[in-house]
Design an enzyme around this catalytic site. Sequence first.
Site, PDB file in Angstrom:
ATOM      1  N   ALA A  98      38.734  39.248  46.207  1.00 42.18           N
ATOM      2  CA  ALA A  98      37.761  38.742  47.140  1.00 42.18           C
ATOM      3  C   ALA A  98      36.425  38.218  46.202  1.00 42.18           C
ATOM      4  CB  ALA A  98      37.264  39.568  48.017  1.00 42.18           C
ATOM      5  N   SER A  99      36.042  37.232  46.322  1.00 44.18           N
ATOM      6  CA  SER A  99      35.025  36.707  45.178  1.00 44.18           C
ATOM      7  C   SER A  99      33.806  37.490  45.681  1.00 44.18           C
ATOM      8  CB  SER A  99      34.886  35.107  45.497  1.00 44.18           C
ATOM      9  OG  SER A  99      36.043  34.373  45.184  1.00 44.18           O
ATOM     10  N   MET A 100      32.870  37.327  44.648  1.00 42.51           N
ATOM     11  CA  MET A 100      31.641  37.824  44.988  1.00 42.51           C
ATOM     12  C   MET A 100      30.835  37.189  45.970  1.00 42.51           C
ATOM     13  SD  MET A 100      30.169  36.932  40.955  1.00 42.51           S
ATOM     14  CE  MET A 100      28.600  37.972  41.144  1.00 42.51           C
TER      15      MET A 100
END
Length: 371
Positions: free
Chosen positions: A84-86
């Site tokens: 999950a990307s920032m």
Amino acid sequence: MTVRTTRWAAAFWQCEFAALPRARFLPDLMWPHDMATRTARPVDRRTDPDGWRSAADANMPVVTQWDDGRHSGTAPGTEPTSSASMPSVVAAMLAAAELKPGHRVLEIGTGTGWTAALMARRLGDQAVTSIEIDLDVAAAAKSALGAAGLHPRLLVGDGLAGHPDGAPYDRLISTMGLRDIPAAWLHQVRPGGLIVTPWGTRYSNGDVLTVLTVNDDGTATGRFLQQLEFMKARSQRYAHPAFAPDLEPVADSTCEVDPSLFERWHPFAFAAGLLLYGMTHAVQQHDSSDRTLWLFALDGSAWTAAVLPADSTTATVRQVGDRRLWDELTAAHTWWRTAGEPDLDRLGITITATGWTAWLDTPGHPVRGQA
């Protein structure tokens, strides 16, 4: 797209995050990734709910799968393969896409399903199609999306082929790093539509957020917005070249260098990838604070090691093999300095069905092309 518009749009998406937080799409066991130390640690909601919540809400990437699902246990695996990307990066990508009611979007890389959820909330379920290559990752995303009351179209398959049955799309958003833009994407996005993707060259594992506008002739042209780093498409992952043990000739030298050559996120590192062909690099940081810049020819024909002692600008360089990689790198650096040390905002790219051409300031000033 102006910087002001992009910042406004990013702020809009940050507000949307409050209504649909990332935490709703994260698994019980996950591995927050520390960008400074480039390390990941396990956090389990069942045994450490406060630590899990803190990591879920933090502006940091979170690894959710290792080693294409072959990993087991709580310790980090060998290679992160889904995440999950920032949130700040997700906001930047959605802002760059300039999504509007009525747009139809193809997402490549469903991951946790969070980005698909945000787009479905904005555009409606029927407007969003998302493709995930990993069956288990896709199943978890479908479950999380359903729990959130959202039902975009979810497909399992190779996103590099797109989904022609649903074309044309107004927007295509990729959540994986690429080294080659598939021709299928150019065909499936309407003229005037946007492709938003992390893209980079084989010189580095780093990517840049790239926004491409599809042209009437089936090409796409665009610029670079910010440096970042994504997991690569499975078929485009880097493979370390194999070298013969007796490569010749060998050349040793010492020279004055610009320390920026040894900085991983310096603007020149990205420009170098646009200028140099068939080469990759790595920077090794030693306990003594000395640094070694390694250059490798992707075909295994040459390598270079340049050692820069701490607090020095004099490097010891060894060049091995048929190509003088250090000479090529320093020539590229001279070009970059002469051009005014261009940052990302002065560089761009044109994509065709067979390759790409990088340019400085305008497409009429090409830097280098790759077939």
